[in-house]
Write a protein that holds these residues in place. Structure first.
Motif, PDB file in Angstrom:
ATOM      1  N   LEU A 234      41.958  64.136  46.484  1.00  0.00           N
ATOM      2  CA  LEU A 234      41.655  65.435  45.880  1.00  0.00           C
ATOM      3  C   LEU A 234      41.791  66.581  46.872  1.00  0.00           C
ATOM      4  N   TRP A 242      51.028  67.702  43.855  1.00  0.00           N
ATOM      5  CA  TRP A 242      50.800  67.030  42.571  1.00  0.00           C
ATOM      6  C   TRP A 242      51.600  67.713  41.468  1.00  0.00           C
ATOM      7  N   ARG A 243      51.628  69.034  41.496  1.00  0.00           N
ATOM      8  CA  ARG A 243      52.317  69.785  40.438  1.00  0.00           C
ATOM      9  C   ARG A 243      53.807  69.453  40.442  1.00  0.00           C
ATOM     10  N   MET A 315      43.637  72.211  52.710  1.00  0.00           N
ATOM     11  CA  MET A 315      42.406  72.683  52.058  1.00  0.00           C
ATOM     12  C   MET A 315      41.156  72.317  52.844  1.00  0.00           C
TER      13      MET A 315
ATOM     14  N   PRO B 190      46.398  70.922  35.369  1.00  0.00           N
ATOM     15  CA  PRO B 190      47.100  70.493  36.584  1.00  0.00           C
ATOM     16  C   PRO B 190      46.650  69.103  37.028  1.00  0.00           C
ATOM     17  N   VAL B 191      47.542  68.371  37.650  1.00  0.00           N
ATOM     18  CA  VAL B 191      47.216  67.006  38.079  1.00  0.00           C
ATOM     19  C   VAL B 191      46.021  67.006  39.035  1.00  0.00           C
ATOM     20  N   LEU B 192      46.021  67.954  39.972  1.00  0.00           N
ATOM     21  CA  LEU B 192      44.910  68.016  40.928  1.00  0.00           C
ATOM     22  C   LEU B 192      43.579  68.244  40.206  1.00  0.00           C
ATOM     23  N   LEU B 195      42.408  65.059  38.961  1.00  0.00           N
ATOM     24  CA  LEU B 195      41.800  64.237  40.013  1.00  0.00           C
ATOM     25  C   LEU B 195      40.355  64.667  40.255  1.00  0.00           C
ATOM     26  N   LEU B 196      40.126  65.973  40.127  1.00  0.00           N
ATOM     27  CA  LEU B 196      38.742  66.467  40.243  1.00  0.00           C
ATOM     28  C   LEU B 196      37.895  65.876  39.121  1.00  0.00           C
ATOM     29  N   MET B 315      40.952  76.724  43.814  1.00  0.00           N
ATOM     30  CA  MET B 315      41.569  75.469  44.262  1.00  0.00           C
ATOM     31  C   MET B 315      41.785  74.496  43.104  1.00  0.00           C
ATOM     32  N   THR B 318      45.213  76.785  40.429  1.00  0.00           N
ATOM     33  CA  THR B 318      45.670  77.674  41.491  1.00  0.00           C
ATOM     34  C   THR B 318      46.477  78.861  40.956  1.00  0.00           C
ATOM     35  N   GLU B 320      49.409  79.614  41.778  1.00  0.00           N
ATOM     36  CA  GLU B 320      50.763  79.151  41.462  1.00  0.00           C
ATOM     37  C   GLU B 320      50.814  78.490  40.076  1.00  0.00           C
ATOM     38  N   ASP B 321      49.776  77.755  39.732  1.00  0.00           N
ATOM     39  CA  ASP B 321      49.723  77.154  38.392  1.00  0.00           C
ATOM     40  C   ASP B 321      49.792  78.251  37.326  1.00  0.00           C
TER      41      ASP B 321
END
Lengths: 369, 369
Positions: A234, A242-243, A315, B190-192, B195-196, B315, B318, B320-321
């Motif tokens: 994470l 990941w994106r 991060m 988002p994938v991240l 994961l969270l 975070m 993001t 960018e997302d």
């Protein structure tokens, strides 16, 4: 007393295991060797406890020159060993063993050196004392000076906890360190990085099989270790990785393949207490302990030509954290490396990251100081 | 059958609790009210299961105009309720109840609407079915059209999971949504961010007192809830917030005060299964489910004037997302808000963040469409 009555020979199931710590083939010459051992009779830790027969595992490459002026020290990161740093040593690389004598020491608690899992009672496993970065650095200093008679290091470098050790070296022994290259790590652990440590710790200690650190089988703490691995996933990279599925470039075929093949495979074989020992050390890293908490004064002591080298998407130890450090170091430059791998840029999953790290090491070694 | 022999009257210890779910004063009119209830006889979820007597709790401010052309819909985020969004409603604010009819719906699983903790067997607690963002949006659509006869929403906005619902509204009912303002949240999770969710879920489910979701006391899952809270602390803000101790500006006196007073105090009173229900929904959010996975086609359907509004240090979702989403939405602008509070910029711990959100809402409402 006759031989058959000595305690060592008494029939006691599991006694041999208790006397030598927990068995774990992961921490072996076969997996992480070859490595040598440097033992200290009684090593007093900064927190006051003493480790008897404290042993530092280490590997060397190249030969120490007669003038003893070609030594490089390269400590390792959290959850790693000296073996992991070997990818940066080679004839075609900046750390060329034909030119340099490269010493890769292992952390106390790292699994090859004296660690919770290989220490017998009453200080093994969950009873292992807290160890500080400064303890590692003092032990490495003894290795370097007493075993090899080295008085000057051309370069100290390291990634993550290796960077924490690099800073401790440059502040504690400024006259010995000619060049320093902390990579993705700071002089005082950032608060957010400490919160990560807390979460990683809880991931392990909340597993009922952890048993207060007194498990008999480290692999029984599998769920805790996997939770720990997934929290690293994470925070360890970047959202972009990941994106854009950049992990595919590293050969992973699916998200599941990446999660199991990279994160779980890395952490599951390890000893939970060894990880917790390193985690505490990581969280409490702070070079300003020698200057009463004054970070600027501590970093002002550094005499080394220093390349502060962050990964720009990190991060855990952010670009800004590195900028703050760099401003306080007299003879320093900031050399950020751009990668979607975040903190894990050092592993070279993207070969260009590794090339960039290697180039930066070369540039620093080429500087006359 | 005589009255005393009916099952409802049979002496059965704990039966009343079982029949109505788990008691938890946190999810009450006293704490989160006043709110109204809108019930649907049988509501079929996208995953196929049916929720009988599915009830949506909601609050309204202002009065619906005779033309029914002044409605705003403002769903809430993970772990929140309609009460939390009320801070953005007021006479001096963009969402002025003198001008707009503002509807604040509660998520299925959010604790006030039908949720794992207040649903009797056989579908309550750990047996509660998986719910999707689209289920909430379809339920809200029934509320809006059937209860109020509204055919047009001047604005749909929301933060985090509220943004996920905003996107679902704008894609699923494009002709109804005149303006949309997703705040710190994306059209596809988002994938991240997933994961969270995984880490948050494991934090709860690894607590032995969770008992597969069939605990009798939600507060017994305290350690899991605290671990969950601390992982949120790790990812929910930004490194700068901790480095510069910006939380002091919000009135917290120490790091410990901030950890207990903000993160633990927020999450510990909640129901673990309710959180897990929302977490699954959050992880699986994806507006492109209606277009066979084609996100560009899905976002291309949006007719609303759209302000994509990230917090620049977020975070989880993001910058960018958000940029990626914005590029695919026909009539849209990117309006990032700069804050050290990361994902939690919405709470207004820094009053200037809240002012900036309010201003942006006002600017969007002022646009003629």
């Amino acid at each position: 007393m006759s031989e058959e009555h000595t305690p060592a020979d008494a029939p006691s199931p599991g006694a041999s295991k208790i006397q030598t710590g927990i068995e774990n083939d992961y921490y072996s010459q076969e997996v992480h060797g070859p490595f040598e051992l440097f033992s200290m009779d009684a090593f007093e830790l900064e927190e006051g406890e003493t480790l008897r027969n404290c042993t530092i595992a280490y590997t060397t490459f190249g030969e120490l020159s007669d003038e003893k002026d070609n030594a490089v020290l390269f400590p390792h990161m959290y959850s790693g060993t000296s073996k992991d740093m070997e990818i940066y040593v080679g004839e075609e690389m900046a750390l060329d063993p034909n030119e340099y004598f490269i010493v890769l020491p292992n952390q106390i608690g790292g699994g090859l050196s004296t660690s919770p899992h290989n220490t017998p009672p009453p200080v093994g496993q969950g009873d292992f004392p807290d160890v500080r970065i400064s303890d590692d650095v003092r032990a490495q200093h003894k290795l370097i000076t007493e075993e090899f008679g080295i008085e000057e290091l051309q370069l100290v470098l390291g990634w993550s906890m290796g960077a924490q050790q690099t800073y401790e070296w440059a502040v504690r022994y400024p006259e010995m360190v000619k060049r320093a290259m902390p990579i993705s790590g700071t002089a005082r652990n950032p608060v957010l990085s400490g919160l990560l440590v807390d979460a990683l710790r809880t991931a392990i200690t909340s597993d009922p099989n952890w048993e207060g650190g007194h498990y008999t089988d480290p692999h029984a703490v599998r769920e805790g270790l996997q939770h720990h691995a997934r929290i690293w996933a994470l925070m360890g990279t970047s959202s972009a990785l990941w994106r854009d599925e950049e992990w595919r470039e590293a050969g992973f075929s699916s998200l599941s393949d990446f999660m199991y093949g990279m994160w779980d495979e890395w952490f599951l074989p390890m000893d939970p207490n060894d990880l917790l020992c390193m985690a505490w050390k990581w969280k409490h890293a702070d070079v300003s302990r020698v200057t009463g908490g004054d970070l600027e004064e501590a970093l002002g002591r550094i005499e080394a030509r220093t390349y502060v080298t962050p990964f720009d998407t990190d991060m855990v130890f952010t670009l800004e954290d590195h900028e703050d450090d760099e401003e306080m170091i007299p003879d320093s430059d900031l050399n950020p490396i751009s990668t979607p791998w975040g903190h894990f840029g050092m592993f070279g999953f993207d070969p260009s990251d590794m090339e960039r790290v290697d180039e930066t090491i070369g540039e620093l070694l080429d500087e006359s100081v």
